[in-house]
Scaffold this active site. Structure first.
Site, short mmCIF file in Angstrom:
data_model
loop_
_atom_site.label_atom_id
_atom_site.label_comp_id
_atom_site.label_asym_id
_atom_site.label_seq_id
_atom_site.Cartn_x
_atom_site.Cartn_y
_atom_site.Cartn_z
CE LYS A 263 35.58 34.11 33.44
NZ LYS A 263 35.37 34.34 34.87
NE ARG A 337 25.80 34.22 39.69
CZ ARG A 337 26.54 34.63 40.72
NH1 ARG A 337 26.03 35.51 41.59
NH2 ARG A 337 27.76 34.21 40.88
N1 BES Z 1 32.86 30.39 35.17
C1 BES Z 1 33.12 31.31 36.21
C2 BES Z 1 33.54 30.64 37.52
C3 BES Z 1 34.82 29.86 37.50
C4 BES Z 1 35.97 30.38 38.07
C5 BES Z 1 34.87 28.57 37.03
C6 BES Z 1 37.14 29.65 38.09
C7 BES Z 1 36.03 27.82 37.06
C8 BES Z 1 37.17 28.36 37.60
C9 BES Z 1 31.86 32.12 36.48
O1 BES Z 1 31.02 32.32 35.40
C10 BES Z 1 32.32 33.48 36.92
O2 BES Z 1 32.90 34.15 36.13
N2 BES Z 1 32.01 33.83 38.16
C11 BES Z 1 32.38 35.10 38.68
C12 BES Z 1 31.18 35.64 39.44
C13 BES Z 1 31.32 37.06 39.87
C14 BES Z 1 31.31 37.97 38.66
C15 BES Z 1 30.17 37.38 40.78
C16 BES Z 1 33.57 34.91 39.60
O3 BES Z 1 33.64 33.90 40.28
O4 BES Z 1 34.46 35.75 39.57
MN MN Z 2 31.61 34.01 34.25
#
Ligand code: BES
Ligand code: MN
Ligand code: ZN
Length: 484
Positions: A263, A337
């Site tokens: 990230k 997931r």
């Molecule tokens: N933990 C994150 C989602 C999240 C985002 C939680 C903001 C709390 C606040 C999750 O694991 C994630 O990174 N999701 C990605 C999915 C994508 C790669 C398909 C996302 O939402 O960007």
């Molecule tokens: Mn994630």
């Protein structure tokens, strides 16, 4: 902090401060304890102070009332039309904010929404103090005044229920607020073990046990961290034996760096909150013996970090979940997931009549619904309705997103059965998450709550919820379980 009922007679014999709630357009709310003369005198004073009774407005006046000279706190409720129990919860939060450092005792004169008032006070009194002890609050107890003895039992119940709910919510808040390195999967499993007793049993599955069960999806995510993962399975059995059984399943990513699909720095800042689902499951089990649901409840959470360590799982890897389904990993940041896939398989194996999972799953749900509304999806409309109704009673909002069959096409793998992200990038991210999870519930009635926006906020989210962890959706879960 505690909130207890207080007989009017007792109040009349001491000097404690009192608080009243006031509608902008309809005057005092449920202040039955006051005589008409007292109301007139109070209203005149409030008028002098230009108190308008808008939401969040708190005004202090001093006057002779209920046999003594007292400080009276008037708390605004806003307009009566459209007011709900949440109006009272928020007003109680404002009241607590105004008096937390000032007074030792306050008696609330309000016969309406006592549970919401007690919750508002208790939740607003919460501070996260594991690392930094602030000034101690002077206010250690509050009371809600009972006018007639007939109301006593109901008020006692309302206060007790509020205390149970608040202790669960605050427990979840503490865990979610805790620094990520201080909540290793093992330490959180140890915490689960402390909840054993009074109907609750806890099994902790280590890496080897998870491997034996075939949890390749979960273990794939865990490979990037030096801290070993754990799968925790708690069971509550009511005293009277029952065939009714439900499972609640939480995402427990103690920190989500994104893994090799790292990230950007700013998106990572709050990722200690990525275990809020697991924290909610634990919070329910912390108070489940007090709640005494009539059904068997399984609480399952998968705990790991998502890190880019030397052996981290890689884009292109193929993982195999406990139900045999193979998953092609295109993005290691869609790890929730993968972690939940095996946790859901384990839940389905218990043959429950309902599975509810809780996960900070997608950033997309934050874009769609913001920080006040969580996403809800499921394969069983009655179960979806039941959770929504419980949310309504708890004043936690959920908005249903459709599990569009056509979109399943987008998570078909090239070399494996499933993809962990959609081929149609940037489209319906939260629904894709739900569709993926659905593959692991073995057709059991199931609901998925995407709490990425609601579990953690960067600003104050309500008068009774400071910034950081909110403890949502714990109250909804308790409402749901209590009604089964
Ligand atoms: N933990 C994150 C989602 C999240 C985002 C939680 C903001 C709390 C606040 C999750 O694991 C994630 O990174 N999701 C990605 C999915 C994508 C790669 C398909 C996302 O939402 O960007
Ligand atoms: Mn994630
Ligand atoms: Zn995550």
């Amino acid at each position: 902090m505690n909130v207890t009922p207080l007989p009017l007679k007792t109040l009349e014999s001491d000097h404690r401060d009192i608080a009243v709630f006031v509608y902008e357009d309809a005057g005092l709310a449920g202040a039955k304890a006051l005589s008409n003369a007292a109301k007139v005198a109070l209203n005149a004073k409030l008028h002098e102070e230009s108190f308008k009774a808008g939401a969040k407005e708190v005004c202090r006046v001093d006057l002779d009332i209920l046999g003594k000279h007292r400080r009276v706190f008037a708390v605004g409720l806003g307009k009566k039309k459209g007011s709900t129990s949440e109006t009272f919860r928020r007003a109680a939060g404002s009241l607590l904010g105004a008096i937390r450092s000032k007074r030792e005792k306050v008696a609330v004169l309000c016969s309406e929404n006592p549970q919401a008032i007690a919750e508002g006070l208790l939740l607003a009194a919460y501070k996260y103090e594991e690392y930094h002890k602030g000034d101690a609050d002077k206010l250690t107890s509050a009371a809600i005044v009972i006018q007639d003895s007939g109301a006593r039992v109901a008020l006692e119940k309302a206060c007790a229920r509020a205390a149970t709910y608040a202790s669960a919510v605050c427990f979840a808040r503490d865990l979610v607020n805790r620094a990520p390195s201080d909540k290793t999967p093992q330490s959180v499993a140890d915490l689960a073990l402390t909840l054993e007793g009074s109907g609750v049993t806890v099994t902790v599955m280590d890496k080897v046990a998870c491997a034996d069960m075939g949890m390749g999806s979960f273990l794939g995510v865990a490979r990037g961290s030096d801290h070993p993962p754990v799968m925790v399975h708690m069971v509550y059995k009511p005293k009277a034996s029952t065939k009714k059984r439900v499972a609640i399943v939480g995402k427990g990513v103690m920190f989500d760096s994104g893994g090799l699909s790292l990230k950007p720095a700013q998106s990572m800042e709050d990722m200690k909150c990525d275990m809020a689902g697991a924290a909610s499951v634990l919070a329910v089990f912390k108070v489940i013996a007090e709640l005494k649901p009539k059904i068997e409840v399984h609480g399952i959470f998968a705990a790991t970090y998502n890190m880019p360590g030397p052996d981290a799982y890689k884009p292109g890897d193929v993982l195999k979940a406990m139900n045999g389904k193979t998953i092609e990993v295109w993005n290691t940041d869609a790890e929730g997931r993968l972690v939940l896939a095996d946790a859901l398989c384990l839940a389905a194996k218990q043959e429950p009549q309902a599975i509810v999972d809780l996960a900070t799953l997608t950033g997309a749900v934050v874009v769609a619904l913001g920080s006040k509304v969580a996403g809800i999806m499921g394969n069983d409309s009655r179960l979806v309705s039941a959770l929504k109704a419980a949310g309504k009673r708890a004043d936690e909002a959920f908005c249903e997103l459709p599990l569009v069959e056509d979109y399943k096409e987008n998570i078909k793998g090239n070399i494996a059965e499933l993809l962990n992200i959609s081929k149609a990038r940037g489209e319906a991210g939260s629904i894709i998450g739900g569709l993926f999870l659905q593959e692991f519930v073995d057709g059991k009635p199931w609901v998925h709550l995407d709490i990425a926006g609601t579990a953690f906020t960067s600003g104050e989210s309500a008068t009774y919820a400071p910034k950081g962890a909110t403890g949502s959706p714990v109250r909804t879960l308790l409402e749901w379980l209590g009604a089964l």
